[in-house]
Write an enzyme that holds these catalytic residues in place. Structure first.
Site, PDB file in Angstrom:
ATOM      1  N   LYS A  20      14.730  -5.389   7.456  1.00 27.33           N
ATOM      2  CA  LYS A  20      13.811  -4.592   8.265  1.00 27.33           C
ATOM      3  C   LYS A  20      14.142  -4.869   9.729  1.00 27.33           C
ATOM      4  O   LYS A  20      13.968  -5.982  10.215  1.00 27.33           O
ATOM      5  CB  LYS A  20      12.361  -4.959   7.953  1.00 27.33           C
ATOM      6  CG  LYS A  20      11.341  -4.159   8.749  1.00 27.33           C
ATOM      7  CD  LYS A  20       9.911  -4.532   8.346  1.00 27.33           C
ATOM      8  CE  LYS A  20       8.897  -3.760   9.175  1.00 27.33           C
ATOM      9  NZ  LYS A  20       7.502  -4.059   8.779  1.00 27.33           N
ATOM     10  N   THR A  55       0.834  -1.208   0.000  1.00 28.66           N
ATOM     11  CA  THR A  55       0.000   0.000   0.000  1.00 28.66           C
ATOM     12  C   THR A  55       0.864   1.252   0.000  1.00 28.66           C
ATOM     13  O   THR A  55       0.609   2.201   0.731  1.00 28.66           O
ATOM     14  CB  THR A  55      -0.937   0.022   1.221  1.00 28.66           C
ATOM     15  OG1 THR A  55      -0.136  -0.105   2.417  1.00 28.66           O
ATOM     16  CG2 THR A  55      -1.939  -1.099   1.168  1.00 28.66           C
ATOM     17  N   THR A  70       6.448  -4.253   3.450  1.00 27.55           N
ATOM     18  CA  THR A  70       7.766  -4.157   4.083  1.00 27.55           C
ATOM     19  C   THR A  70       8.204  -5.428   4.801  1.00 27.55           C
ATOM     20  O   THR A  70       9.400  -5.660   4.958  1.00 27.55           O
ATOM     21  CB  THR A  70       7.809  -2.987   5.075  1.00 27.55           C
ATOM     22  OG1 THR A  70       6.807  -3.175   6.083  1.00 27.55           O
ATOM     23  CG2 THR A  70       7.576  -1.667   4.363  1.00 27.55           C
ATOM     24  N   ASP A  71       7.271  -6.257   5.254  1.00 29.82           N
ATOM     25  CA  ASP A  71       7.643  -7.368   6.139  1.00 29.82           C
ATOM     26  C   ASP A  71       8.608  -8.358   5.497  1.00 29.82           C
ATOM     27  O   ASP A  71       9.498  -8.885   6.165  1.00 29.82           O
ATOM     28  CB  ASP A  71       6.397  -8.104   6.633  1.00 29.82           C
ATOM     29  CG  ASP A  71       5.682  -7.348   7.741  1.00 29.82           C
ATOM     30  OD1 ASP A  71       6.205  -6.314   8.192  1.00 29.82           O
ATOM     31  OD2 ASP A  71       4.591  -7.788   8.150  1.00 29.82           O
TER      32      ASP A  71
END
Length: 443
Positions: free
Chosen positions: A257, A103, A179-180
């Site tokens: 991350k 998103t 992002t994960d």
């Protein structure tokens, strides 16, 4: 009433409130005003969620002393910004944004506050109008999944879409991604995309566009700026600080991350970032491949039956043996320290290697490199045939072993390829100046 039940539902029904209405909640001498938000099906029966004027959502626990009133009727949904026509400029580079389900660009229903994916070219321009000054944007969709649901099959589809766009003549590609698991996908693209003569940039957002603190716009502007540059290769571009100051450019095989929610969550591990994007200008911190001519190719054979196993005190050998019983073809260990496991895991490791299943060692410390000849445990594992994977990140090693086993099965050949620096995943030396330490409070 969407998602509400119990005491919360009773209060909302008493004032005939609907999602999107403006309400006021009075509780313990505190007053909360905002738009009534929907709840998920797992929401508890004692909280009402409102979107405050600041843009943040707040859950208010209700009880018998809570007063609630409706102070405004919800308006007809208004989705996103008013449309603006952006015509291609032949003087600007052409960039394709490949959607995978993230998103990074969204449109907002201002009645409910809900965020919806926005991925047409027009919606991208409307969400981040500054892009019209940077490039001609085109959008295509390769997948539409939450990033935790990524698979080697989807990695391949993304790579093929990227290569197709590059070979059509666009100047660069941006991959919008959740992002994960962005680090896994960036590693996969780094190994799959061959003869890559243009930039491929992965980008995401830690915070959705309905929040005042969203990082989406700056990240996307930074990614498109890198995609139109003279770099070549696979990169990740994300916020470089908690402020809207600059984005860092990370190598696709060296990035992780490192925080659940901070805007600067992405860090380059075991080397410095490639560079930064600040106010539209790129500054490089190290030498990288530059743009040239050529057709991109996709080398996408993956062995999917590879496991990533984190070691810990008292881990038992049956974990490895169960994987072998399930016909797993490769195992990556996140060992402790310099690359160690408890002796309780030795029987499973020996059995795996005896059955020609490669076992690769990384460190759960992340920073630093595996060095298995220092202590007896490491030397034991080396003697068994465990592959010490230098300073590769565990997730990069996992993806690489899948990719390597898609090409060779012989243990010696697997070892040779795993220790070959294919896509910048192995640093030639360990730098003493790149470990991040927390800033301690004064006093």
């Amino acid at each position: 009433m969407q998602g509400y039940r119990g005491k919360a539902l009773e209060l909302l029904k008493s004032i005939s409130a609907e999602v999107g209405d403006r309400i006021k909640i009075e509780k313990a001498e505190r007053i909360y005003e905002g738009l009534l938000m929907p709840r998920t099906e797992l929401g508890d029966p004692e909280h009402i969620v409102v979107k405050l004027d600041s843009g943040y959502n707040l859950g208010v626990k209700v009880d018998k002393n809570t007063k609630i009133s409706k102070i405004g009727k919800g308006k007809k949904p208004k989705m996103g910004m008013p449309p603006t026509e952006f015509k291609p400029d032949p003087e600007k580079p052409d960039i394709t944004i490949v959607g995978t389900g993230g998103t990074i660009a969204s449109r907002i229903d201002y009645r409910t506050g809900a965020v919806h994916p926005a991925f047409s070219t027009q919606e991208i321009y409307n969400a981040v109008p500054e892009l019209a000054d940077i490039a001609n944007i085109k959008t295509v969709v390769a997948s539409n999944v939450l990033s935790e649901n990524m698979t080697p099959e989807l990695w391949t589809k993304i790579a093929e879409t990227v290569a197709e766009e590059l070979n059509k003549g666009v100047d660069g590609v941006v991959v919008a991604h959740g992002t994960d698991t962005m680090g896994y996908t960036s590693a996969a693209l780094s190994f799959m995309l061959k003869n890559l003569t243009k930039p491929v940039v992965l980008v995401g957002s830690q915070r959705s566009s309905d929040r005042p603190s969203s990082d989406a716009s700056l990240n996307l502007i930074g990614a498109v700026t890198v995609a139109r540059s003279d770099l070549a290769g696979v990169y990740v571009v994300m916020h470089g600080s908690t402020e809207d100051e600059f984005c860092l450019i990370h190598r696709g095989t060296k990035v992780r991350k490192c925080h659940t929610s901070r805007r600067d969550a992405f860090q380059t591990v075991n080397e410095i970032p490639i560079g930064e994007v600040r106010e539209g200008e790129i500054s490089l911190f190290q030498e990288v491949e530059r743009r040239s001519d050529g057709k991109a190719k996709v080398d996408s054979k993956f062995e999917e039956k590879v496991a990533l196993v984190k070691t810990y005190p008292n881990i038992q050998s049956d974990i490895i043996e169960d994987l072998l019983d399930q016909d797993y073809k490769g195992i990556v260990l996140e060992g402790t320290g310099l690359g160690h496991t408890p002796k309780s895991l030795y029987p499973g490791i020996k059995k795996a290697i005896k059955e020609k299943v490669p076992v690769a060692m990384t460190s759960q410390c992340l920073w630093g490199r595996v060095s298995m000849r220092v202590y007896s445990t490491g030397r034991d594992l080396i003697q068994m045939g465990v592959i010490p994977c230098e300073d590769m990140l565990p997730e990069t090693t996992y993806v690489k072993l899948m990719w390597v086993l898609g090409r060779v099965k012989n243990l010696d050949k697997v070892r040779e390829l795993m220790l070959d620096n294919v896509a910048g995943e192995i640093s030639s030396r360990s730098r003493p100046d790149i470990f991040l330490k927390p800033i301690l409070p004064e006093g």
